[in-house]
Motif scaffolding. Structure first.
Motif, PDB file in Angstrom:
ATOM      1  N   CYS A   1       0.036  -1.023   0.112  1.00  0.00           N
ATOM      2  CA  CYS A   1      -0.531   0.212   0.044  1.00  0.00           C
ATOM      3  C   CYS A   1       1.163   1.068  -0.181  1.00  0.00           C
ATOM      4  CB  CYS A   1      -1.276  -0.092   0.857  1.00  0.00           C
ATOM      5  SG  CYS A   1      -2.212  -1.475   0.875  1.00  0.00           S
TER       6      CYS A   1
ATOM      7  N   THR B   1      -5.450   5.519   2.489  1.00  0.00           N
ATOM      8  CA  THR B   1      -7.118   4.852   2.491  1.00  0.00           C
ATOM      9  C   THR B   1      -6.945   4.123   1.929  1.00  0.00           C
ATOM     10  OG1 THR B   1      -7.416   7.578   1.166  1.00  0.00           O
ATOM     11  CG2 THR B   1      -9.232   5.610   0.691  1.00  0.00           C
ATOM     12  N   SER B   2      -5.698   3.667   0.504  1.00  0.00           N
ATOM     13  CA  SER B   2      -5.653   2.227   0.486  1.00  0.00           C
ATOM     14  C   SER B   2      -4.820   1.056   1.563  1.00  0.00           C
ATOM     15  CB  SER B   2      -4.503   1.692  -1.023  1.00  0.00           C
ATOM     16  OG  SER B   2      -3.618   2.509  -0.169  1.00  0.00           O
TER      17      SER B   2
END
Length: 523
Positions: A118, A122-123
Motif C-alpha cells: 500500500c 486510504t488503500s
C-alpha cells in the motif's frame, strides 16, 4: 433406556453418544492436531492486532496523516473484525465448520500480504478492513470446533488455546524489532524533528521516502507469509473433518458416524458408535426441547422448504428460549463489549504511548521495540494460570474473570500516572498478564454455555458486539488527542483513562454471571 439419556430430546441423546465416543478417543492424534491448528487461529488473531499498533509510528511518518486520524487504522481493522465475527459466526452454523475453518485463514493471508504494497493511507485502511474480515472469524470458529472434538475431561484445553495469543504478540514484536528500527526514516518518528512525509512537503525537500522506510512493509510481508503457511497446514497437510454435532443437528446422521469412524481410524482405534445406535434412540412422552426437530435425522431432511426456514428461525430463538438463557446471553454480550473496548484502545495506542514516554526519559526506538517483547511474554503465564483456575468450575471460571478484569483496569490507570523505565515495562506487563488471563477464560467459557446448533452463532454475535464497540473506541479516543501538534505522554493519558474505566465494567458483568453451567456435558 440408559439413565443418562432419560428426559433428553433426540438431538441431546445423540450428543451424549457422540461425547462418549470422543471420550473414548481421549486426546488422540486427531484431537491434538485440531487443538494445534485452532491455536494457530488464536495466534494470527493477536499477531495482526499487535502489528497495526507497531506500524502506526512509521506509517504516520511516511504517509503523512495527522495523529488525530491515527484511530482510523484501528477502526478499519475493527470494522473488518466485526463483519467477520458476525458473518463467519453465523455461517459456521449454516455451511459447517469445515469451509469456515479454512476460508478465514486464506482471506487473512491474501489481504495481509497486500498490506505491504500500500502507498496511500486510504488503500491501507481498505486492505486492513478486508484482512480483519478474515481474522474476525477465527476465535468464534476455533473455540466452536475445538469444543466439539475434545473429550469432556479435557475442556480446560479451550482456555489454553489462548496461549497462542501472547506467543503471536511476542513473535510480531520480535519481527518488528528486527525490521522497524533498522529500516525506518532518519530522523525516525520518536527522534527530535522527525523527517516529514514526502506527501506534505514540496518536491526536492528531504523527506521520509518509501525506500528509506521499508521496515513496516517487511513486517507486513512476513506476517502475511506466516498466515499463508498456516492456511497450507490447515488445508493441505491436515484434512479437517466436519463436526459430528453439526452433521447431527443438520439431520446427516450417517455422515456423522462416518466422521467418528475416520477420527477413530486416525487415532489407530476402532469406533464403538454405529448408525444403529442412533436409530434405537427414542424420546420419552412429554419431553420438549428448545432444539425442536433439530437432530431428528431423516425426518428433518424431508421437511419442506418452509419447514426448514421455520426450523432455522427456531434455532436462533434458542439464544432467548428461557429467562436464564436471555439473562446469560445479554451479560455475555455486555462483557465482550467492554472487554474489546478496553483492549482495542490498549493494543492500538500502548505502543505509541510507550514510545512517547520513553522519549521523555531519553530511550531510543530500539529500546522501545525491545520493551514490547518483555511486556507481552509474561502473558503466556497469565493464560496458564487461567487454565489452572478453569479446573474449579464452581469458583474458578467466574471469579477468575472478575478478579483479572479488575486488576487489568487498575493497571491501566496506574500506567497513566507513572513514567519511569521500570513502571513503563512493569505496569504494562501487569496489564497484559491479566488481560491474557481474562480473555483465556472468557473465550473458553463462552462456547460451553451454548448448544451446538447455535454455538458458532452465539460466539460470533458476542464477538460481533465486542468488535463493533472496538470501532467506536478509537474514534472517541482520537478526539482526545491534539490535531495540530504531536501528542505527548500527558495527552495519551486521557486515552488510558478511557480504556481503564470501560475495562472495569467487566468486573460488574462477570460478577453477575450465573455460576451454574448449561449442562454437565457440552451439547
Amino acid at each position: 433406556m440408559d439413565d443418562e439419556l432419560k428426559g433428553l430430546s433426540l438431538y441431546e441423546q445423540k450428543c451424549i453418544l457422540i461425547n462418549r465416543e470422543m471420550d473414548s478417543n481421549g486426546m488422540g492424534r486427531y484431537q491434538w492436531s485440531i487443538w494445534l491448528l485452532c491455536g494457530f487461529g488464536y495466534f494470527i488473531d493477536l499477531l495482526w492486532a499487535q502489528a497495526f499498533g507497531l506500524v502506526l509510528g512509521p506509517l504516520e511518518q511516511e504517509l503523512g496523516f495527522p495523529a488525530s486520524q491515527s484511530g482510523n487504522i484501528s477502526t478499519a481493522f475493527s470494522a473488518g473484525l466485526t463483519a467477520g465475527a458476525f458473518t463467519w459466526g453465523v455461517l459456521v452454523d449454516i455451511i459447517g465448520r469445515q469451509w469456515a475453518f479454512n476460508l478465514t485463514c486464506l482471506i487473512s493471508a491474501s489481504f495481509g500480504l497486500g498490506l505491504g504494497g500500500c502507498d496511500s493511507y486510504t488503500s491501507f485502511l481498505v486492505v486492513t478492513a478486508f484482512c480483519g474480515f478474515g481474522i474476525g472469524g477465527n476465535i468464534p470458529i476455533d473455540t466452536t470446533i475445538c469444543l466439539e472434538f475434545l473429550p469432556q475431561n479435557r475442556r480446560f484445553l479451550l482456555v489454553l488455546l489462548s496461549l497462542f495469543q501472547p506467543i503471536g504478540v511476542v513473535i510480531c514484536s520480535v519481527i518488528a524489532y528486527g525490521f522497524i528500527p533498522s529500516y525506518s526514516c532518519s530522523p525516525n518518528f520518536v527522534e527530535p524533528n522527525p523527517a516529514p512525509s514526502c506527501k506534505n512537503v514540496p518536491a526536492g525537500t528531504p523527506c521520509c521516502t518509501r525506500e528509506s522506510n521499508m521496515g513496516w512493509r517487511y513486517l507486513m510481508f512476513t506476517l502475511g507469509a506466516i498466515t499463508l503457511f498456516i492456511f497450507f497446514l490447515r488445508f493441505v497437510v491436515f484434512r479437517f473433518q466436519e463436526s459430528p454435532k453439526f452433521l447431527v443437528y443438520r439431520g446427516q446422521d450417517e455422515k456423522a458416524v462416518q466422521v467418528l469412524q475416520h477420527i477413530a481410524k486416525y487415532n489407530k482405534r476402532e469406533s464403538a458408535l454405529t448408525l444403529d445406535d442412533f436409530f434405537t434412540l427414542r424420546v420419552e412422552p412429554g419431553v420438549h426441547s428448545t432444539a425442536g426437530m433439530l437432530g431428528s435425522g431423516d425426518q428433518q431432511k424431508h421437511l419442506s422448504i418452509l419447514g426448514k426456514v421455520k426450523l432455522e428461525f427456531k434455532r436462533y430463538r434458542m439464544l432467548f428460549a428461557t429467562r436464564w438463557m436471555s439473562y446469560l446471553t445479554i451479560l455475555v454480550w455486555l462483557t465482550y463489549i467492554m472487554d474489546f473496548w478496553g483492549f482495542t484502545l490498549a493494543g492500538g495506542y500502548l505502543p505509541r504511548i510507550i514510545a512517547a514516554k520513553n522519549v521523555e526519559i531519553s530511550r531510543g526506538l530500539k529500546y522501545t521495540y525491545r520493551s514490547y517483547v518483555y511486556i507481552y511474554l509474561p502473558g503466556i503465564v497469565g493464560v496458564l494460570l487461567g487454565g489452572a483456575m478453569y479446573k474449579f468450575p464452581a469458583f474458578g471460571r467466574k471469579w477468575t474473570m472478575v478478579i483479572s478484569s479488575a486488576l487489568m483496569g487498575v493497571s491501566i490507570f496506574l500506567f497513566s500516572a507513572a513514567n519511569s523505565e521500570a513502571s513503563n515495562i512493569g505496569l504494562n506487563v501487569m496489564e497484559y498478564f491479566f488481560q491474557s488471563m481474562f480473555n483465556a477464560v472468557l473465550y473458553g467459557w463462552t462456547p460451553e454455555q451454548f448448544p451446538a446448533p447455535i454455538r458458532g452463532t452465539a460466539c460470533g454475535i458476542a464477538a460481533f458486539w465486542g468488535r463493533l464497540f472496538g470501532i467506536v473506541a478509537p474514534q472517541i479516543a482520537q478526539n482526545l488527542l491534539p490535531s495540530t501538534t504531536e501528542p505527548t505522554a500527558d495527552d495519551y493519558a486521557k486515552v488510558l483513562y478511557l480504556a481503564g474505566g470501560i475495562t472495569l465494567g467487566c468486573v460488574v458483568t462477570t460478577a453477575l454471571l450465573p455460576i451454574r453451567m448449561l449442562n454437565r456435558q457440552s451439547m
